[in-house]
Design an enzyme around this catalytic site. Structure first.
Site, PDB file in Angstrom:
ATOM      1  N   CYS A   1       0.799  -0.988   0.049  1.00 16.67           N
ATOM      2  CA  CYS A   1       0.000   0.043  -0.022  1.00 16.67           C
ATOM      3  C   CYS A   1       0.837   1.257  -0.111  1.00 16.67           C
ATOM      4  CB  CYS A   1      -1.081  -0.027   1.229  1.00 16.67           C
ATOM      5  SG  CYS A   1      -2.570   1.039   0.789  1.00 16.67           S
TER       6      CYS A   1
ATOM      7  N   HIS B   1      -3.470  -4.929   0.348  1.00 15.01           N
ATOM      8  CA  HIS B   1      -2.879  -5.505   1.498  1.00 15.01           C
ATOM      9  C   HIS B   1      -2.866  -7.133   1.342  1.00 15.01           C
ATOM     10  CE1 HIS B   1      -2.282  -1.831   4.015  1.00 15.01           C
ATOM     11  NE2 HIS B   1      -3.261  -1.347   3.293  1.00 15.01           N
TER      12      HIS B   1
ATOM     13  N   GLU C   1      -1.256  -8.828   3.028  1.00 13.47           N
ATOM     14  CA  GLU C   1      -0.922  -9.666   4.177  1.00 13.47           C
ATOM     15  C   GLU C   1      -2.172 -10.357   4.768  1.00 13.47           C
ATOM     16  OE1 GLU C   1      -0.443  -6.396   3.488  1.00 13.47           O
ATOM     17  OE2 GLU C   1      -0.875  -5.170   5.161  1.00 13.47           O
TER      18      GLU C   1
HETATM   19  N1  GLN Z   1      -1.944   6.821   2.815  1.00 12.99           N
HETATM   20  C1  GLN Z   1      -1.883   6.187   1.787  1.00 12.99           C
HETATM   21  C2  GLN Z   1      -3.510   6.159   1.040  1.00 12.99           C
HETATM   22  O1  GLN Z   1      -4.249   6.633   1.923  1.00 12.99           O
HETATM   23  C3  GLN Z   1      -1.738   4.576   1.919  1.00 12.99           C
HETATM   24  C4  GLN Z   1      -2.700   3.755   2.799  1.00 12.99           C
HETATM   25  C5  GLN Z   1      -2.151   2.343   3.439  1.00 12.99           C
HETATM   26  O2  GLN Z   1      -1.110   2.358   3.442  1.00 12.99           O
HETATM   27  N2  GLN Z   1      -3.059   1.667   3.951  1.00 12.99           N
HETATM   28  O3  GLN Z   1      -3.392   5.810   0.103  1.00 12.99           O
END
Ligand code: GLN
Length: 563
Positions: free
Chosen positions: A383, A509, A511
């Protein structure tokens, strides 16, 4: 058939492993042929943990349907190998919000709204919803917090009433406590357990089983003493001694009579003999002497490892499958802001940049990505970690020196990461990100495609920002591969660097979908790349890691279907 409910409460102190105990118990019941679901009741007033700092709450675990939930749901999904939905985590905030909105609508016809029965009825409705929605034969319900907490009282009152509503044969109460050890006399003490059970009984809940967590073995005398003072059978006092191997807990509990005690209480016969051989092989693998690999996780909340618990576990799962021992080094991103990356990453075989929000530590993470790219060190960006990888590439390779994410620099001339169009008018913070499962098309010939061995995957998301399509062509021309794209071709979901042994970022994600017996394909490919980079040859010769632990790829795919 009536759904049976097992309620888990905790006494003495928090963090003694109630979530893991519930998860492991669920595993044992599933192994006996029952369909199970798990629910966590969280007494805080936030509607969900999505708005809470990881320092306060640890990781936010995201489900298929986009619910932002407590990290214990991660334990439930990993241990039991199920996929849960938003009904499986409720908070005081949700319960009150619902009751108050009904009151505003006039649904209570002039009545006075009270904790009992209105709040407790709403809690009970939501607990029963899990049985209805999932169709599970057994629902395990974990009450967050510790007996004695004021905010937990409505939940305890609700679960007390549920025995009256559903009948004795459909409910079981399990209380988990802690036995402190007095070093000077070498004794385990039962008094705090006695007090906490007394408190529970004063609320009207008589535990059927008491699980005692301790750092030292529990002898029969202690078990009998607890039984006597707490009014349970000695065989219903289940010792749970601390183990350094998390995944050993179901095996330790299997050796006790907990599963059979519960089934007896619920008037159920096991449908099959439990077969935990696969689970045993995971634990055996963790005990074996294996070559070590060193991975640095570069984050902002590294003091609190719970903030990255699913990342840590997904790395562990892939390490098990690849027969290597995982040594994790937690690197604070701000250390890299000024520090020497070469020095900080000395001896490090792979770098992971997990998700995150806000600008603190971003420059350090970008330096970590530069280090990984220039030195051919395997890199996995999750992410925010993918966004960092793209910013780094734009700055260093496309030479857009001031390129940034609009999240960190609103005035950047090159917002290579920008707000998603549908986010522009969003002002509320809670539950408004792009959340949950979305499909992603994989490009032929890419590392991602090779890892997943399929064309279309669905993964869990939690973000507001995305790769800015205006730069996609230039990035690709310069050697970045957009190897995972949303089927409408609008959102880049996976990026890779051409020619690098493994530099890959995901906007989602992965994970959250990894399992101990079925590592996530991308984590698996990352660890395999490190193993190959390090020249680790396995004793068993040239094997595919996935074949070893029950064919992870094919079963990963079949299990992608929601349960
Ligand atoms: N802050 C970033 C976004 O909102 C990444 C979010 C995250 O890593 N879950 O896109």
């Amino acid at each position: 058939m009536t759904t049976k409910y097992i309620f888990f409460t905790g006494g003495v102190l928090s963090s003694v492993g109630k979530g893991v105990t519930a998860a492991a118990t669920g595993r044992l019941l599933k192994a006996r042929g029952f369909s199970v679901a798990v629910q966590k009741l969280d007494p805080y007033i936030n509607v969900d943990p999505g708005t809470m700092s990881p320092y306060q709450h640890g990781e936010v675990f995201v489900l298929d349907d986009g619910a932002e939930t407590d990290l214990d749901l991660g334990h439930y999904e990993r241990f039991i190998d199920i996929r849960l939905s938003k009904v499986c985590n409720i908070t005081t905030g949700q319960v009150y919000a619902e009751v108050i909105s009904r009151e505003r609508r006039g649904d209570y016809l002039g009545g006075t709204i009270q904790v009992i029965p209105h709040i407790t009825n709403e809690i009970k409705r939501r607990v029963r919803l899990v049985g209805k929605e999932t169709g599970a034969e057994i629902v395990l319900v974990e009450v967050g917090g510790t007996i004695g907490d004021i905010e937990g009282l409505p939940f305890l009152e609700a679960i007390r009433q549920m025995r009256l509503d559903l009948g004795r044969e459909n409910t079981a109460y399990i209380h988990l406590t802690w036995l402190p050890h007095i070093g000077a006399t070498g004794e385990l003490k039962t008094k705090p357990t006695q007090h906490s059970v007394r408190e529970l009984r004063s609320i009207g809940i008589l535990p059927d089983v008491i699980v005692t967590r301790s750092d030292y073995p529990v002898d029969d005398e202690i078990q009998e003493k607890i039984a006597l003072f707490c009014d349970v059978d000695a065989k219903a006092v289940i010792p749970m001694v601390t183990t350094p191997i998390l995944y050993e807990i179901p095996l330790l509990l299997e050796k006790t009579s907990i599963a059979n005690l519960i089934l007896d209480r619920l008037d159920l016969e096991p449908k099959q003999t439990p077969d935990l051989r696969e689970w045993q092989s995971i634990v055996d693998e963790l005990r074996r002497d294996r070559p070590a690999i060193n991975i640095a996780v570069v984050g902002k909340y590294v003091e609190l490892h719970d903030a990255y618990i699913s990342v840590r576990e997904a790395l562990n799962h892939a390490a098990i499958a690849n027969q290597v021992t995982l040594n994790l080094t937690w690197v604070h991103a701000t250390e890299l802001d000024k520090g020497d990356a070469k020095e900080i990453f000395k001896g490090i075989d792979g770098i992971v940049i997990p998700g995150g929000f806000g600008s603190r530590g971003i420059e350090g993470k970008i330096r970590a990505a530069t280090y990984a790219r220039e030195n051919n060190v395997p890199y996995l960006g999750l992410c925010l970690g993918m966004q960092v990888m793209v910013i780094e590439f734009a700055r260093e390779v496309l030479q857009l020196d001031r390129s940034n994410s609009a999240e960190f620099d609103r005035g950047t001339p090159d917002p290579i990461i920008d707000l998603m169009p549908e986010q522009h008018d969003v002002s509320e913070k809670g539950g408004t990100m792009r959340l949950g499962l979305y499909p992603c098309q994989l490009q032929p010939g890419s590392i991602a495609r090779e890892a997943y061995q399929t064309e279309l995957v669905e993964e869990r998301h939690r973000h507001r920002f995305e790769l800015n399509n205006e730069y996609r062509f230039d990035l690709e021309q310069a050697g970045m591969i957009c190897s995972g794209i949303s089927p409408d071709n609008q959102l880049v979901e996976i990026t890779e660097i051409k020619g690098h042994p493994f530099m890959l970022g995901t906007q989602f994600h992965p994970e959250f979908l990894s399992r101990p017996n079925r590592p996530h394909p991308l984590f698996n490919a990352f660890i395999r790349a490190i193993r190959e980079n390090n020249g680790i040859i396995n004793k068993n010769g040239n094997y595919s890691a996935c074949e070893r632990i029950g064919g992870c790829l094919s079963s990963y795919l079949t299990n992608s279907i929601r349960m």
